[in-house]
Design an enzyme around this catalytic site. Structure first.
Site, mmCIF file in Angstrom:
data_model
loop_
_atom_site.group_PDB
_atom_site.id
_atom_site.type_symbol
_atom_site.label_atom_id
_atom_site.label_comp_id
_atom_site.label_asym_id
_atom_site.label_seq_id
_atom_site.Cartn_x
_atom_site.Cartn_y
_atom_site.Cartn_z
ATOM 1 N N LYS A 56 0.850 -1.191 0.000
ATOM 2 C CA LYS A 56 0.000 0.000 0.000
ATOM 3 C C LYS A 56 0.884 1.238 0.000
ATOM 4 O O LYS A 56 1.884 1.292 0.724
ATOM 5 C CB LYS A 56 -0.883 0.000 1.244
ATOM 6 C CG LYS A 56 -1.887 -1.148 1.299
ATOM 7 C CD LYS A 56 -3.017 -0.941 0.317
ATOM 8 C CE LYS A 56 -4.080 -2.030 0.492
ATOM 9 N NZ LYS A 56 -5.212 -1.842 -0.438
ATOM 10 N N ASP B 260 -0.598 -0.311 -4.409
ATOM 11 C CA ASP B 260 -2.015 0.041 -4.340
ATOM 12 C C ASP B 260 -2.183 1.348 -3.578
ATOM 13 O O ASP B 260 -1.831 1.435 -2.401
ATOM 14 C CB ASP B 260 -2.796 -1.090 -3.637
ATOM 15 C CG ASP B 260 -4.310 -0.878 -3.681
ATOM 16 O OD1 ASP B 260 -4.766 0.164 -4.200
ATOM 17 O OD2 ASP B 260 -5.045 -1.772 -3.197
ATOM 18 N N GLU C 168 -2.212 0.094 -8.715
ATOM 19 C CA GLU C 168 -3.644 -0.108 -8.471
ATOM 20 C C GLU C 168 -4.322 1.155 -7.962
ATOM 21 O O GLU C 168 -3.863 1.769 -7.002
ATOM 22 C CB GLU C 168 -3.795 -1.254 -7.459
ATOM 23 C CG GLU C 168 -5.238 -1.651 -7.157
ATOM 24 C CD GLU C 168 -5.318 -2.876 -6.240
ATOM 25 O OE1 GLU C 168 -4.312 -3.602 -6.115
ATOM 26 O OE2 GLU C 168 -6.383 -3.097 -5.644
ATOM 27 N N ASP D 221 -9.596 -0.934 -9.141
ATOM 28 C CA ASP D 221 -10.285 -1.669 -8.074
ATOM 29 C C ASP D 221 -11.577 -0.908 -7.749
ATOM 30 O O ASP D 221 -12.643 -1.215 -8.296
ATOM 31 C CB ASP D 221 -9.322 -1.782 -6.872
ATOM 32 C CG ASP D 221 -9.934 -2.380 -5.619
ATOM 33 O OD1 ASP D 221 -11.142 -2.657 -5.604
ATOM 34 O OD2 ASP D 221 -9.217 -2.575 -4.608
HETATM 35 O O1 OSB Z 1 -7.770 -1.996 -1.927
HETATM 36 O O2 OSB Z 1 -7.508 -4.053 -2.239
HETATM 37 C C1 OSB Z 1 -7.820 -3.135 -1.491
HETATM 38 C C2 OSB Z 1 -8.477 -4.402 2.074
HETATM 39 C C3 OSB Z 1 -9.560 -3.642 2.421
HETATM 40 C C4 OSB Z 1 -10.050 -2.723 1.515
HETATM 41 C C5 OSB Z 1 -9.429 -2.565 0.278
HETATM 42 C C6 OSB Z 1 -8.342 -3.334 -0.091
HETATM 43 C C7 OSB Z 1 -7.844 -4.251 0.848
HETATM 44 C C8 OSB Z 1 -6.664 -5.073 0.622
HETATM 45 C C9 OSB Z 1 -6.533 -6.327 1.447
HETATM 46 O O3 OSB Z 1 -5.768 -4.758 -0.125
HETATM 47 C C10 OSB Z 1 -6.551 -7.566 0.644
HETATM 48 C C11 OSB Z 1 -6.779 -8.792 1.494
HETATM 49 O O4 OSB Z 1 -7.944 -9.080 1.830
HETATM 50 O O5 OSB Z 1 -5.812 -9.475 1.809
HETATM 51 MG MG MG Z 2 -7.179 -2.148 -3.941
#
Ligand code: OSB
Ligand code: MG
Length: 377
Positions: free
Chosen positions: A166, A192, A217, A242
């Site tokens: 992230k 992301d 992302e 996403d």
């Molecule tokens: O943006 O993909 C995302 C978790 C909560 C909300 C959004 C995201 C995510 C994750 C976690 O990236 C992914 C997971 O469940 O391992």
């Molecule tokens: Mg995401």
């Protein structure tokens, strides 16, 4: 034919083993809305709503989904004879606007029930072809680049096939550099941003691009498809969407605009399995690779993700970790496990392939409501 005679909504509180931080906030305790769809024989299918407590990732929350499910979705689903589970999503779509996470929770419970009624796995019912799915880890923002590098190295050693990191303004280039160095030059490393940037940040995004991420992302606001298309023209890494992809129609627009070269599909975000499969089919016909996203689900939502990820177009590792990475104890039996960076699709078991730990769920429940036909409030 499939008819649901009772819906049971339940909210449980589950604490993550480790807090998860993204550009849109910090999650430690998850409030999770579970939906049980029962037939006249008392057989049950289960779905999990991916909405979070606070409307940061999308406008929906656990509380708005509870309202939408009891008030508007339940009357559509209950007591009605559907030719098959693929009819539930379109019926909900016709009935009321928006609330795709609430709709998905009910729709996915019916898919699990349909698979159980037929005595087959949900993966098979959806048209899945894979016996194993590749796993990727999503690492939250860490305190320092060094801490992130440690976690990324650990993930590679554990066998994960892809590491996602992230990023957020101010916690981006140095962190991504540390992660790149930790995983090695050729390893699939995704970034992301959870919509934290704008086109004004092009310089930073180009610096991230120079680290050869597998994809970038959701850098921009979910509504900004044009901005994503402009960015895609200016960087080498594929842009993956996403939050922007809330329906098959939106996916078609994004692809046509050149706003996404990769799509993250979350059935729970797009209204359910039927819409998710439609996006999968469309992306496949346009040569766009897809992967299965995650929302820190319990073992129930994870089971749905695994079934979906077994479809042939899911050619990239998903955000899919074993139960132990998230929870001290998952609510399903057996728990989800990882072997050599893959998860075995439970093709030999009905529905999502796991049963729930009823006593544990009961002890975690903070709110519960049963709705029968003609009883929607
Ligand atoms: O943006 O993909 C995302 C978790 C909560 C909300 C959004 C995201 C995510 C994750 C976690 O990236 C992914 C997971 O469940 O391992
Ligand atoms: Mg995401």
């Amino acid at each position: 034919m499939i008819t649901v005679t009772r819906l049971v909504l339940r909210e449980i509180a589950l604490t993550l083993r480790e807090p998860f931080r993204t550009s849109s906030g910090l999650t430690h305790q998850r409030r999770i809305l579970l939906v049980e769809a029962e037939n006249a024989e008392g057989e049950a299918g289960r779905g999990e709503c991916v909405a979070e407590e606070f409307p940061a990732y999308s406008a929906e929350t656990v509380d708005t989904a509870w309202l939408a499910l009891t008030r508007w979705a339940a009357p559509v689903v209950l007591g009605r004879r559907f030719a098959g589970p693929e009819e539930v999503g379109p019926a909900l779509e016709r009935a009321f606007r928006g609330h795709p996470m609430a709709k998905a929770a009910a729709e996915m419970a019916v898919w699990d029930l349909a698979a159980r009624e037929q005595g087959i796995s949900l993966a098979r019912l959806l048209g899945g072809t894979r016996e194993r799915v590749e796993m990727g880890i999503s690492l939250g923002i860490q305190a320092t680049p060094e801490a992130l590098a440690f976690r990324a190295r650990e993930a590679v050693a554990e066998g994960y096939r892809r590491v996602k990191v992230k990023v957020a303004p101010g916690e981006d280039v140095a962190f991504a550099e540390a992660a790149r160095e930790a995983v090695g030059a050729g390893f699939p490393l995704s970034l992301d941003a959870n919509a934290a940037y704008t086109l004004d940040d092009l310089g930073v995004l180009q610096a991230l691009d120079a680290l050869h991420p597998a994809m970038l992302e959701q850098p921009f606001d979910p509504d900004d498809l044009t901005g994503h298309a402009r960015l895609q023209a200016a960087i080498e890494a594929p842009v993956c969407l996403d939050e922007s992809i809330t329906s098959a129609a939106r996916a078609a627009d994004a692809i046509s605009l050149g706003a996404a070269r990769v799509i993250n599909i979350k059935a729970g975000r797009v209204g359910g399995h039927a819409a998710a499969r439609q996006i999968h089919d469309l992306a496949r016909s346009r040569g766009i690779p897809v992967w299965c996203g995650g929302m820190l689900e319990s073992g129930i939502g994870r089971g749905h993700n695994v079934a979906l990820a077994s479809l042939p177009g899911f050619t990239l590792p998903g955000d899919l970790s074993p139960s132990r990475r998230y929870w001290e104890r998952d609510i399903v039996d057996p728990e989800w496990t990882m072997e050599e960076g893959t998860l075995r699709v439970p093709l030999d078991r009905p529905g999502i392939g796991v049963e729930v730990d009823r006593d544990l769920i009961e002890s975690l429940t903070t709110r519960r409501e049963e709705i029968g036909p003609g009883e929607a409030p």
